[in-house]
Design a protein around this motif. Structure first.
Motif, PDB file in Angstrom:
ATOM      1  N   VAL A 145       0.837  -1.200   0.000  1.00 30.08           N
ATOM      2  CA  VAL A 145       0.000   0.000   0.000  1.00 30.08           C
ATOM      3  C   VAL A 145       0.871   1.250   0.000  1.00 30.08           C
ATOM      4  CG1 VAL A 145      -1.667   1.315   1.384  1.00 30.08           C
ATOM      5  CG2 VAL A 145      -1.993  -1.127   1.046  1.00 30.08           C
ATOM      6  N   HIS A 146       2.005   1.164   0.659  1.00 28.67           N
ATOM      7  CA  HIS A 146       2.923   2.301   0.738  1.00 28.67           C
ATOM      8  C   HIS A 146       3.719   2.487  -0.561  1.00 28.67           C
ATOM      9  CE1 HIS A 146       5.834   5.134   2.238  1.00 28.67           C
ATOM     10  NE2 HIS A 146       6.812   4.287   2.030  1.00 28.67           N
ATOM     11  N   SER A 147       3.756   1.488  -1.424  1.00 27.73           N
ATOM     12  CA  SER A 147       4.634   1.527  -2.590  1.00 27.73           C
ATOM     13  C   SER A 147       4.324   2.658  -3.568  1.00 27.73           C
ATOM     14  CB  SER A 147       4.622   0.182  -3.320  1.00 27.73           C
ATOM     15  OG  SER A 147       3.331  -0.102  -3.809  1.00 27.73           O
ATOM     16  N   TYR A 148       3.072   3.058  -3.685  1.00 29.30           N
ATOM     17  CA  TYR A 148       2.700   4.147  -4.584  1.00 29.30           C
ATOM     18  C   TYR A 148       1.943   5.207  -3.799  1.00 29.30           C
ATOM     19  CZ  TYR A 148       3.463   0.656  -8.255  1.00 29.30           C
ATOM     20  OH  TYR A 148       3.987  -0.304  -9.059  1.00 29.30           O
ATOM     21  N   ARG A 149       2.458   6.415  -3.777  1.00 26.95           N
ATOM     22  CA  ARG A 149       1.815   7.504  -3.066  1.00 26.95           C
ATOM     23  C   ARG A 149       0.413   7.741  -3.644  1.00 26.95           C
ATOM     24  NH1 ARG A 149       3.383  12.435  -4.774  1.00 26.95           N
ATOM     25  NH2 ARG A 149       5.347  11.494  -5.354  1.00 26.95           N
ATOM     26  N   GLY A 150      -0.574   7.714  -2.786  1.00 27.58           N
ATOM     27  CA  GLY A 150      -1.942   7.971  -3.209  1.00 27.58           C
ATOM     28  C   GLY A 150      -2.754   6.729  -3.506  1.00 27.58           C
ATOM     29  N   VAL A 151      -2.128   5.565  -3.486  1.00 27.21           N
ATOM     30  CA  VAL A 151      -2.846   4.340  -3.827  1.00 27.21           C
ATOM     31  C   VAL A 151      -3.891   3.978  -2.776  1.00 27.21           C
ATOM     32  CG1 VAL A 151      -1.330   2.603  -2.786  1.00 27.21           C
ATOM     33  CG2 VAL A 151      -2.535   2.082  -4.881  1.00 27.21           C
ATOM     34  N   VAL A 152      -3.705   4.432  -1.551  1.00 24.75           N
ATOM     35  CA  VAL A 152      -4.673   4.137  -0.485  1.00 24.75           C
ATOM     36  C   VAL A 152      -6.061   4.628  -0.884  1.00 24.75           C
ATOM     37  CG1 VAL A 152      -5.318   4.684   1.889  1.00 24.75           C
ATOM     38  CG2 VAL A 152      -2.965   4.099   1.359  1.00 24.75           C
ATOM     39  N   GLY A 171     -12.320  -8.374   8.694  1.00 23.70           N
ATOM     40  CA  GLY A 171     -11.486  -8.058   7.539  1.00 23.70           C
ATOM     41  C   GLY A 171     -11.498  -6.592   7.165  1.00 23.70           C
ATOM     42  N   ASP A 172     -12.639  -5.927   7.343  1.00 26.18           N
ATOM     43  CA  ASP A 172     -12.700  -4.490   7.061  1.00 26.18           C
ATOM     44  C   ASP A 172     -11.751  -3.711   7.961  1.00 26.18           C
ATOM     45  OD1 ASP A 172     -14.601  -4.742   5.034  1.00 26.18           O
ATOM     46  OD2 ASP A 172     -16.281  -4.489   6.432  1.00 26.18           O
ATOM     47  N   ASP A 173     -11.702  -4.105   9.241  1.00 31.48           N
ATOM     48  CA  ASP A 173     -10.793  -3.444  10.180  1.00 31.48           C
ATOM     49  C   ASP A 173      -9.340  -3.649   9.754  1.00 31.48           C
ATOM     50  OD1 ASP A 173     -13.037  -2.777  11.738  1.00 31.48           O
ATOM     51  OD2 ASP A 173     -12.839  -4.588  12.960  1.00 31.48           O
ATOM     52  N   LEU A 174      -9.026  -4.874   9.364  1.00 32.97           N
ATOM     53  CA  LEU A 174      -7.658  -5.194   8.947  1.00 32.97           C
ATOM     54  C   LEU A 174      -7.270  -4.377   7.721  1.00 32.97           C
ATOM     55  CD1 LEU A 174      -5.404  -7.178   9.849  1.00 32.97           C
ATOM     56  CD2 LEU A 174      -6.262  -8.741   8.100  1.00 32.97           C
ATOM     57  N   PHE A 175      -8.162  -4.309   6.742  1.00 25.08           N
ATOM     58  CA  PHE A 175      -7.917  -3.544   5.522  1.00 25.08           C
ATOM     59  C   PHE A 175      -7.738  -2.063   5.850  1.00 25.08           C
ATOM     60  CE2 PHE A 175      -9.271  -1.714   1.383  1.00 25.08           C
ATOM     61  CZ  PHE A 175      -8.464  -2.455   0.527  1.00 25.08           C
ATOM     62  N   ALA A 176      -8.561  -1.536   6.754  1.00 28.51           N
ATOM     63  CA  ALA A 176      -8.459  -0.129   7.148  1.00 28.51           C
ATOM     64  C   ALA A 176      -7.128   0.153   7.846  1.00 28.51           C
ATOM     65  CB  ALA A 176      -9.630   0.260   8.052  1.00 28.51           C
ATOM     66  N   LEU A 177      -6.715  -0.732   8.738  1.00 25.76           N
ATOM     67  CA  LEU A 177      -5.437  -0.543   9.437  1.00 25.76           C
ATOM     68  C   LEU A 177      -4.262  -0.627   8.465  1.00 25.76           C
ATOM     69  CD1 LEU A 177      -6.106  -2.572  12.702  1.00 25.76           C
ATOM     70  CD2 LEU A 177      -5.871  -0.073  12.482  1.00 25.76           C
ATOM     71  N   MET A 178      -4.340  -1.547   7.517  1.00 29.78           N
ATOM     72  CA  MET A 178      -3.293  -1.669   6.503  1.00 29.78           C
ATOM     73  C   MET A 178      -3.204  -0.380   5.689  1.00 29.78           C
ATOM     74  SD  MET A 178      -3.096  -4.439   3.424  1.00 29.78           S
ATOM     75  CE  MET A 178      -2.997  -5.809   4.549  1.00 29.78           C
ATOM     76  N   SER A 179      -4.341   0.131   5.292  1.00 32.63           N
ATOM     77  CA  SER A 179      -4.371   1.365   4.511  1.00 32.63           C
ATOM     78  C   SER A 179      -3.829   2.541   5.317  1.00 32.63           C
ATOM     79  CB  SER A 179      -5.802   1.669   4.059  1.00 32.63           C
ATOM     80  OG  SER A 179      -6.280   0.636   3.233  1.00 32.63           O
ATOM     81  N   LEU A 181      -1.735   2.502   7.889  1.00 27.71           N
ATOM     82  CA  LEU A 181      -0.283   2.397   8.074  1.00 27.71           C
ATOM     83  C   LEU A 181       0.471   2.702   6.786  1.00 27.71           C
ATOM     84  CD1 LEU A 181       0.055  -0.700  10.416  1.00 27.71           C
ATOM     85  CD2 LEU A 181       0.805   1.641  10.889  1.00 27.71           C
ATOM     86  N   GLY A 182      -0.057   2.260   5.651  1.00 30.86           N
ATOM     87  CA  GLY A 182       0.574   2.574   4.372  1.00 30.86           C
ATOM     88  C   GLY A 182       0.594   4.076   4.119  1.00 30.86           C
ATOM     89  N   TRP A 183      -0.517   4.733   4.453  1.00 31.32           N
ATOM     90  CA  TRP A 183      -0.582   6.184   4.293  1.00 31.32           C
ATOM     91  C   TRP A 183       0.389   6.875   5.242  1.00 31.32           C
ATOM     92  CZ3 TRP A 183      -1.926  10.192   7.576  1.00 31.32           C
ATOM     93  CH2 TRP A 183      -2.075  11.442   6.969  1.00 31.32           C
ATOM     94  N   LEU A 184       0.405   6.465   6.515  1.00 29.64           N
ATOM     95  CA  LEU A 184       1.293   7.100   7.491  1.00 29.64           C
ATOM     96  C   LEU A 184       2.758   6.979   7.093  1.00 29.64           C
ATOM     97  CD1 LEU A 184      -0.254   6.137  10.943  1.00 29.64           C
ATOM     98  CD2 LEU A 184       0.080   8.439  10.040  1.00 29.64           C
ATOM     99  N   ALA A 185       3.135   5.815   6.593  1.00 25.36           N
ATOM    100  CA  ALA A 185       4.538   5.600   6.216  1.00 25.36           C
ATOM    101  C   ALA A 185       4.954   6.545   5.093  1.00 25.36           C
ATOM    102  CB  ALA A 185       4.761   4.149   5.799  1.00 25.36           C
ATOM    103  N   GLY A 186       3.988   7.017   4.310  1.00 20.96           N
ATOM    104  CA  GLY A 186       4.293   7.943   3.227  1.00 20.96           C
ATOM    105  C   GLY A 186       4.338   9.404   3.648  1.00 20.96           C
ATOM    106  N   GLN A 187       4.022   9.682   4.892  1.00 20.14           N
ATOM    107  CA  GLN A 187       4.040  11.051   5.388  1.00 20.14           C
ATOM    108  C   GLN A 187       5.412  11.342   6.009  1.00 20.14           C
ATOM    109  OE1 GLN A 187       1.294  12.891   4.597  1.00 20.14           O
ATOM    110  NE2 GLN A 187       0.837  10.926   3.624  1.00 20.14           N
ATOM    111  N   PRO A 188       6.098  12.367   5.541  1.00 26.80           N
ATOM    112  CA  PRO A 188       7.451  12.642   6.039  1.00 26.80           C
ATOM    113  C   PRO A 188       7.553  12.708   7.567  1.00 26.80           C
ATOM    114  CG  PRO A 188       6.975  14.036   4.163  1.00 26.80           C
ATOM    115  CD  PRO A 188       5.689  13.322   4.507  1.00 26.80           C
TER     116      PRO A 188
END
Length: 192
Positions: A93-100, A144-152, A154-161
């Protein structure tokens, strides 16, 4: 698909992957075509919409995560399988900025080109979570919705400087919140 068309398709995807990695989901289709040394019409012949391009880019990674879940299910204890797969999902999810944003909206839109891939990834994540819950190693109040939301998230947070330096720590915090504490179970057994 003819061999030359397959080669062109693969070349366009490789260039698109590089451009989107650099510029995120706002990457220009014209820039992708220019860097691939083709006309915009050629790019649009292969990928008539921006979503079609992202579906092709993301499908490979999503399919790999789906396959990895199946392998982990048969070879790894439930809690370890869940965390390993979850870690791979966050990295993807973190691999492409904005993919979340794309994945979150595709997840609830059956008409989206990304829907099937997102649904498959969501399904295997839910299956891994249920397996860990059945073993008593994951929180019972998650789905599963919770897991998907948490994954998203964390992926977004990792992309924030501001949060990037703490990405690994944040992953550990969330992973430990998903799992039940095995040591507390062992302590309870020892006390009996």
């Amino acid at each position: 698909m003819r061999a030359d068309a397959r080669k062109n398709y693969s070349h366009l995807l490789a260039v698109a992957r590089d451009v989107v990695t650099e510029d995120g989901v706002d990457a220009s289709m014209r820039d992708i075509a220019r860097r691939a040394d083709v006309g915009l019409a050629t790019l649009l012949r292969h990928f008539p919409t921006r979503e079609a391009l992202f579906e092709a880019l993301l499908r490979t990674g999503l399919d790999a995560l789906t396959k990895k879940a199946g392998e982990l299910e048969t070879s790894t204890p439930p809690d370890e399988a869940l965390v390993s797969w979850f870690h791979g999902g966050v990295a993807f999810v973190h691999s492409y900025r904005g993919v979340v944003d794309l994945m979150a909206s595709a997840h609830v839109d059956p008409d989206s080109a990304l829907y099937a891939s997102c649904a498959a990834m969501h399904s295997v994540g839910a299956r891994l979570l249920l397996r860990a819950q059945t073993e008593g190693t994951a929180r019972a109040d998650m789905n599963g919705d919770d897991l998907f939301a948490l994954m998203s998230a964390l992926g977004w947070l990792a992309g924030q400087p501001a949060f990037a330096p703490r990405a690994d720590h944040l992953f550990q915090v969330i992973a430990s919140a998903i799992l039940t504490s095995p040591s507390s179970k062992d302590d309870k057994k020892a006390a009996c």
